[in-house]
Design an enzyme around this catalytic site. Structure first.
Site, PDB file in Angstrom:
ATOM      1  N   GLN A   3      -7.973 -12.843   3.085  1.00  0.00           N
ATOM      2  CA  GLN A   3      -8.521 -12.339   1.816  1.00  0.00           C
ATOM      3  C   GLN A   3      -7.366 -12.161   0.841  1.00  0.00           C
ATOM      4  OE1 GLN A   3      -9.311  -8.252   2.112  1.00  0.00           O
ATOM      5  NE2 GLN A   3     -10.632  -8.098   0.321  1.00  0.00           N
ATOM      6  N   SER A  37      -4.976  -8.563  -3.330  1.00  0.00           N
ATOM      7  CA  SER A  37      -3.916  -7.723  -3.905  1.00  0.00           C
ATOM      8  C   SER A  37      -2.747  -8.542  -4.441  1.00  0.00           C
ATOM      9  CB  SER A  37      -3.368  -6.776  -2.840  1.00  0.00           C
ATOM     10  OG  SER A  37      -4.398  -6.055  -2.258  1.00  0.00           O
ATOM     11  N   SER A  80      -3.294  -9.867   4.929  1.00  0.00           N
ATOM     12  CA  SER A  80      -3.345  -9.785   6.389  1.00  0.00           C
ATOM     13  C   SER A  80      -3.672 -11.163   6.954  1.00  0.00           C
ATOM     14  CB  SER A  80      -4.438  -8.820   6.841  1.00  0.00           C
ATOM     15  OG  SER A  80      -4.326  -7.594   6.199  1.00  0.00           O
ATOM     16  N   GLU A 140     -16.075  -4.561   3.323  1.00  0.00           N
ATOM     17  CA  GLU A 140     -14.888  -3.990   3.965  1.00  0.00           C
ATOM     18  C   GLU A 140     -15.194  -2.542   4.391  1.00  0.00           C
ATOM     19  OE1 GLU A 140     -11.403  -4.764   1.730  1.00  0.00           O
ATOM     20  OE2 GLU A 140     -10.086  -4.203   3.386  1.00  0.00           O
TER      21      GLU A 140
HETATM   22  C1  LIG Z   1      -3.888  -2.258   6.580  1.00  0.00           C
HETATM   23  C2  LIG Z   1      -3.982  -2.946   5.237  1.00  0.00           C
HETATM   24  C3  LIG Z   1      -4.399  -4.272   5.170  1.00  0.00           C
HETATM   25  C4  LIG Z   1      -4.484  -4.919   3.934  1.00  0.00           C
HETATM   26  N1  LIG Z   1      -4.900  -6.224   3.904  1.00  0.00           N
HETATM   27  C5  LIG Z   1      -5.077  -6.833   2.710  1.00  0.00           C
HETATM   28  C6  LIG Z   1      -5.560  -8.173   2.655  1.00  0.00           C
HETATM   29  O1  LIG Z   1      -5.815  -8.828   3.671  1.00  0.00           O
HETATM   30  N2  LIG Z   1      -5.716  -8.747   1.447  1.00  0.00           N
HETATM   31  C7  LIG Z   1      -5.440  -8.079   0.297  1.00  0.00           C
HETATM   32  O2  LIG Z   1      -5.654  -8.653  -0.765  1.00  0.00           O
HETATM   33  N3  LIG Z   1      -4.935  -6.817   0.306  1.00  0.00           N
HETATM   34  C8  LIG Z   1      -4.750  -6.185   1.500  1.00  0.00           C
HETATM   35  N4  LIG Z   1      -4.251  -4.890   1.531  1.00  0.00           N
HETATM   36  C9  LIG Z   1      -3.789  -4.288   0.309  1.00  0.00           C
HETATM   37  C10 LIG Z   1      -4.669  -3.165  -0.191  1.00  0.00           C
HETATM   38  O3  LIG Z   1      -5.892  -3.623  -0.588  1.00  0.00           O
HETATM   39  C11 LIG Z   1      -3.861  -2.492  -1.280  1.00  0.00           C
HETATM   40  O4  LIG Z   1      -2.890  -1.753  -0.579  1.00  0.00           O
HETATM   41  C12 LIG Z   1      -4.669  -1.646  -2.129  1.00  0.00           C
HETATM   42  O5  LIG Z   1      -5.369  -2.447  -3.039  1.00  0.00           O
HETATM   43  C13 LIG Z   1      -3.798  -0.601  -2.869  1.00  0.00           C
HETATM   44  O6  LIG Z   1      -2.839  -1.246  -3.664  1.00  0.00           O
HETATM   45  P1  LIG Z   1      -1.266  -0.871  -3.633  1.00  0.00           P
HETATM   46  O7  LIG Z   1      -0.832  -0.797  -2.202  1.00  0.00           O
HETATM   47  O8  LIG Z   1      -0.586  -1.805  -4.540  1.00  0.00           O
HETATM   48  O9  LIG Z   1      -1.200   0.605  -4.165  1.00  0.00           O
HETATM   49  P2  LIG Z   1      -1.162   1.098  -5.676  1.00  0.00           P
HETATM   50  O10 LIG Z   1      -2.339   0.568  -6.414  1.00  0.00           O
HETATM   51  O11 LIG Z   1       0.195   0.831  -6.248  1.00  0.00           O
HETATM   52  O12 LIG Z   1      -1.332   2.642  -5.460  1.00  0.00           O
HETATM   53  C14 LIG Z   1      -0.265   3.462  -4.953  1.00  0.00           C
HETATM   54  C15 LIG Z   1      -0.708   4.891  -4.999  1.00  0.00           C
HETATM   55  O13 LIG Z   1      -0.975   5.296  -6.351  1.00  0.00           O
HETATM   56  C16 LIG Z   1      -2.298   5.819  -6.453  1.00  0.00           C
HETATM   57  N5  LIG Z   1      -2.890   5.414  -7.732  1.00  0.00           N
HETATM   58  C17 LIG Z   1      -3.068   4.158  -8.169  1.00  0.00           C
HETATM   59  N6  LIG Z   1      -3.619   4.157  -9.388  1.00  0.00           N
HETATM   60  C18 LIG Z   1      -3.795   5.445  -9.742  1.00  0.00           C
HETATM   61  C19 LIG Z   1      -4.316   6.102 -10.908  1.00  0.00           C
HETATM   62  N7  LIG Z   1      -4.762   5.428 -11.957  1.00  0.00           N
HETATM   63  N8  LIG Z   1      -4.366   7.452 -10.905  1.00  0.00           N
HETATM   64  C20 LIG Z   1      -3.919   8.153  -9.847  1.00  0.00           C
HETATM   65  N9  LIG Z   1      -3.404   7.602  -8.736  1.00  0.00           N
HETATM   66  C21 LIG Z   1      -3.341   6.256  -8.679  1.00  0.00           C
HETATM   67  C22 LIG Z   1      -3.071   5.234  -5.279  1.00  0.00           C
HETATM   68  O14 LIG Z   1      -4.160   6.056  -4.900  1.00  0.00           O
HETATM   69  C23 LIG Z   1      -1.989   5.193  -4.210  1.00  0.00           C
HETATM   70  O15 LIG Z   1      -1.850   6.436  -3.574  1.00  0.00           O
HETATM   71  C24 LIG Z   1      -4.141  -4.228   2.755  1.00  0.00           C
HETATM   72  C25 LIG Z   1      -3.697  -2.904   2.834  1.00  0.00           C
HETATM   73  C26 LIG Z   1      -3.619  -2.279   4.055  1.00  0.00           C
HETATM   74  C27 LIG Z   1      -3.149  -0.840   4.096  1.00  0.00           C
END
Ligand SMILES: Cc1cc2nc3c(=O)[nH]c(=O)nc-3n(C[C@H](O)[C@H](O)[C@H](O)COP(=O)(O)OP(=O)(O)OC[C@H]3O[C@@H](n4cnc5c(N)ncnc54)[C@H](O)[C@@H]3O)c2cc1C
Length: 306
Positions: A135, A138, A171, A254
């Site tokens: 998928q 991100s 992933s 999901e």
């Molecule tokens: C086990 C796992 C598997 C994954 N597998 C996939 C996959 O197969 N394909 C894929 O596309 N993605 C995957 N992901 C990615 C996942 O979908 C992203 O981690 C998720 O979209 C969050 O994005 P980020 O990590 O960039 O965090 P960010 O968006 O940068 O957020 C970081 C922190 O800031 C907070 N935050 C963000 N915006 C705000 C706001 N406006 N106000 C207040 N707080 C805020 C969030 O709550 C979080 O605590 C996976 C993630 C995990 C943990």
């Protein structure tokens, strides 16, 4: 909440257990119930091969994607039956499922929004474990705010699409045959409106997959780079610029799939090891284990309500 089986679910459990008894060995110990891509062996080729082979056996038995409609080889299973199946398979020595992203997230999206040709082409191979899917949602600057994504696709005069950009945290991209990707196809409209969804062949020229090594040593997530990747004109899923709807379908699936995860299985092997080695005599370690178990149980119960 009543966690006891309803008569229907009890019958389903008996049927599942009878099939598993006939096709697998009971597990003696160790962690179970984890997605292969989350396990530390998600990048071990032999393990991945075993996982695909087991998916084929499961699919032939009619258990390959129980939440899919029967018309596509599923069982129209309810949420509680999905739990029952997860609990039952965790008792057996079967490999965690490397096909889970396809089966849980992408299959239901294709069933809801794909063309008849896309369904025929992709669903049976996904069900039998022949095609592993990832998928591609991100991006470095599009996580929680997913609609800010910048990977773009441009249509050429000949009708094919050219993809450029980067995804992250994908992933299983390192062992995937196909991926479902959301990209920007119209930068001139409000951000949720200019997004489209495509099937991409992960072996295409111009795609580079870079595993992200975790502190545990495993590498289940990846960065994926798209450099002038050519995507055939029949690969958009649904209407062009209407992809946000499909992204939401996948994200809803999901949540549904997450409900089948019992993470207390992660703590039990550690407790067993502590018992065997005598470490359990240590009061602080016992308290730590109890704390970890309570937290894992909370996650499991929270996921029941997802
Ligand atoms: C086990 C796992 C598997 C994954 N597998 C996939 C996959 O197969 N394909 C894929 O596309 N993605 C995957 N992901 C990615 C996942 O979908 C992203 O981690 C998720 O979209 C969050 O994005 P980020 O990590 O960039 O965090 P960010 O968006 O940068 O957020 C970081 C922190 O800031 C907070 N935050 C963000 N915006 C705000 C706001 N406006 N106000 C207040 N707080 C805020 C969030 O709550 C979080 O605590 C996976 C993630 C995990 C943990």
């Amino acid at each position: 909440v009543d966690f006891h089986d309803s008569p229907n679910d009890a019958a389903f459990r008996r049927e599942a257990r009878a099939w598993l008894d006939a096709h697998a060995q009971r597990r003696r110990g160790g962690a179970a119930g984890l997605s292969a891509l989350m396990s530390e062996r998600g990048d071990d080729p032999q393990f991945l091969q075993r996982s695909r082979a087991w998916q084929r056996v499961v699919a032939e038995g009619g258990w390959g994607a129980i939440i899919w409609p029967t018309a596509y080889g599923g069982r129209d299973a309810s949420m509680s039956q999905l739990f029952v199946w997860g609990q039952e398979t965790a008792r057996y020595d079967v490999p965690p499922n490397v096909c889970s992203i396809g089966l849980r997230l992408i299959g239901p999206t294709l069933i809801a929004h794909g063309t008849p040709e896309q369904k025929t082409r992709y669903l049976p191979a996904m069900l039998r474990g022949e095609d592993v899917w990832c998928q591609l949602w991100s991006e470095p600057n599009a996580g929680s705010d997913l609609a800010s994504l910048q990977t773009r696709a441009e249509r050429t005069p000949s009708g094919v699409w050219i993809l450029n950009g980067q995804k992250v945290w994908t992933s299983g991209a390192h062992c995937s045959d196909l991926g479902l990707i959301i990209v920007r196809t119209d930068p001139g409209v409000p951000k949720h409106n200019g997004i489209s969804c495509f099937v991409v062949d992960m072996r295409c020229r111009g795609i580079s997959v870079r595993p992200l090594r975790q502190m545990t040593g495993g590498a289940n997530f990846n960065e994926v780079f798209f450099d002038d990747v050519v995507v055939p004109q029949e690969n958009p899923v649904g209407d062009v610029n209407d992809g946000w709807r499909f992204a939401l379908t996948t994200l809803m699936n999901e949540l549904y799939g997450a409900a089948a995860l019992d993470v207390t299985d992660l703590v039990r092997p550690v407790a067993e090891l502590a018992r065997k080695t005598g470490a359990l005599d240590d009061t602080l370690l016992r308290q730590g284990l109890a704390d970890a178990y309570a937290r894992a149980k909370l996650i499991t119960l929270t996921s029941y309500g997802a």
